[in-house]
Design a protein around this motif. Structure first.
Motif, PDB file in Angstrom:
ATOM      1  N   LYS A 152       3.215   3.723   0.527  1.00  0.00           N
ATOM      2  CA  LYS A 152       4.291   2.751  -0.594  1.00  0.00           C
ATOM      3  C   LYS A 152       3.151   2.024  -1.457  1.00  0.00           C
ATOM      4  O   LYS A 152       3.763   1.748  -2.489  1.00  0.00           O
ATOM      5  CB  LYS A 152       4.705   1.572   0.689  1.00  0.00           C
ATOM      6  CG  LYS A 152       5.887   2.020   1.485  1.00  0.00           C
ATOM      7  CD  LYS A 152       6.379   1.016   2.273  1.00  0.00           C
ATOM      8  CE  LYS A 152       7.587   1.335   2.995  1.00  0.00           C
ATOM      9  NZ  LYS A 152       8.413   0.338   3.347  1.00  0.00           N
ATOM     10  N   GLN A 153       2.011   1.470  -1.205  1.00  0.00           N
ATOM     11  CA  GLN A 153       1.010   1.113  -2.179  1.00  0.00           C
ATOM     12  C   GLN A 153       0.831   2.344  -3.320  1.00  0.00           C
ATOM     13  O   GLN A 153       0.879   1.501  -4.443  1.00  0.00           O
ATOM     14  CB  GLN A 153      -0.348   0.845  -1.554  1.00  0.00           C
ATOM     15  CG  GLN A 153      -0.134  -0.527  -0.657  1.00  0.00           C
ATOM     16  CD  GLN A 153      -1.322  -1.042   0.200  1.00  0.00           C
ATOM     17  OE1 GLN A 153      -2.234   0.104   0.412  1.00  0.00           O
ATOM     18  NE2 GLN A 153      -1.559  -1.897   0.716  1.00  0.00           N
ATOM     19  N   GLU A 154       0.709   3.345  -2.991  1.00  0.00           N
ATOM     20  CA  GLU A 154       0.597   4.406  -4.012  1.00  0.00           C
ATOM     21  C   GLU A 154       1.835   4.563  -4.792  1.00  0.00           C
ATOM     22  O   GLU A 154       1.745   4.702  -6.248  1.00  0.00           O
ATOM     23  CB  GLU A 154       0.110   5.873  -3.173  1.00  0.00           C
ATOM     24  CG  GLU A 154       0.046   6.925  -4.382  1.00  0.00           C
ATOM     25  CD  GLU A 154      -1.241   6.664  -5.346  1.00  0.00           C
ATOM     26  OE1 GLU A 154      -1.182   7.109  -6.550  1.00  0.00           O
ATOM     27  OE2 GLU A 154      -2.239   5.889  -5.109  1.00  0.00           O
ATOM     28  N   LYS A 178       2.425   2.069  -7.603  1.00  0.00           N
ATOM     29  CA  LYS A 178       1.634   2.107  -8.804  1.00  0.00           C
ATOM     30  C   LYS A 178       2.396   2.901  -9.849  1.00  0.00           C
ATOM     31  O   LYS A 178       2.186   2.636 -11.335  1.00  0.00           O
ATOM     32  CB  LYS A 178       0.302   2.920  -8.582  1.00  0.00           C
ATOM     33  CG  LYS A 178      -0.657   2.337  -7.932  1.00  0.00           C
ATOM     34  CD  LYS A 178      -1.840   3.183  -7.571  1.00  0.00           C
ATOM     35  CE  LYS A 178      -2.841   2.444  -6.410  1.00  0.00           C
ATOM     36  NZ  LYS A 178      -3.944   3.499  -6.192  1.00  0.00           N
ATOM     37  N   VAL A 222       2.257   2.385   4.825  1.00  0.00           N
ATOM     38  CA  VAL A 222       1.638   1.145   3.976  1.00  0.00           C
ATOM     39  C   VAL A 222       0.616   1.871   2.887  1.00  0.00           C
ATOM     40  O   VAL A 222       1.093   1.485   1.548  1.00  0.00           O
ATOM     41  CB  VAL A 222       0.905   0.011   4.764  1.00  0.00           C
ATOM     42  CG1 VAL A 222      -0.301   0.525   5.104  1.00  0.00           C
ATOM     43  CG2 VAL A 222       0.781  -1.122   3.722  1.00  0.00           C
ATOM     44  N   GLU A 223       0.190   2.828   3.087  1.00  0.00           N
ATOM     45  CA  GLU A 223      -0.868   3.359   2.008  1.00  0.00           C
ATOM     46  C   GLU A 223       0.031   4.255   1.107  1.00  0.00           C
ATOM     47  O   GLU A 223      -0.039   4.171  -0.271  1.00  0.00           O
ATOM     48  CB  GLU A 223      -1.856   4.126   2.568  1.00  0.00           C
ATOM     49  CG  GLU A 223      -2.886   3.648   3.526  1.00  0.00           C
ATOM     50  CD  GLU A 223      -3.873   4.300   4.403  1.00  0.00           C
ATOM     51  OE1 GLU A 223      -4.839   3.882   4.301  1.00  0.00           O
ATOM     52  OE2 GLU A 223      -3.246   5.419   4.944  1.00  0.00           O
TER      53      GLU A 223
END
Length: 167
Positions: free
Chosen positions: A61-63, A66, A58-59
């Protein structure tokens, strides 16, 4: 590094599955999922992300969001770590269905605890990529990414006898 130079060990990726951490009798377990190696950088030139093994999917994918990028594929367990996804054979579907297919480079610690980086094209890369931690603890991986895509999802509730008319 000190633990590796000291003898036998086994690397375990935390949250590689829905079950808990495994125990191997007589072996020192290095829990890479709790290693704190969570750095994640995106290179717009190569369109790759380099991240630590304990970064959660999840981290990652969040990066990537951006940068308007996405993973080539992933499973449905977003709390899984990157190394867990690689060691567990996490997959989705399509031509690049297995997360491990996106790996272009990896850095691991050798038997002396020294970092070794292998890149796609290096003679030993296929063997190291296949092992994902059995030859040494992986401390970073570089993954190919893809641009974001827009999808349209249409749904109908209808009788099966009228389904052909919707096509």
């Amino acid at each position: 590094r000190d633990a590796i130079a000291g003898g036998a060990y086994s690397c375990l990726g935390q949250r590689h599955s829905y079950n808990g951490i495994q125990v191997i009798p007589g072996i020192t377990a290095l829990d890479m999922g709790k290693s704190g190696l969570k750095a994640c950088t995106y290179d717009p030139v190569s369109e790759t992300a380099t991240c630590g093994p304990s970064l959660k999917i999840v981290e990652l994918k969040q990066e990537l969001l951006k940068h308007r990028r996405k993973m080539l594929n992933s499973g449905n367990y977003m709390e899984q770590t990157v190394i867990g996804a690689l060691t567990g054979g996490t997959h989705g579907y399509g031509a690049q269905g297995v997360v491990a297919q996106s790996v272009t480079a990896l850095t691991f610690l050798d038997g002396k605890g020294e970092p070794v980086t292998l890149k796609a094209g290096d003679p030993d890369f296929p063997y190291a990529a296949l092992s994902f931690g059995t030859i040494g603890p992986i401390i970073s991986v570089t993954l190919r990414t893809a641009p974001l895509e827009a999808y349209q999802s249409d749904a109908w509730i209808t009788r099966l006898s009228k389904k052909a008319a919707l096509s």
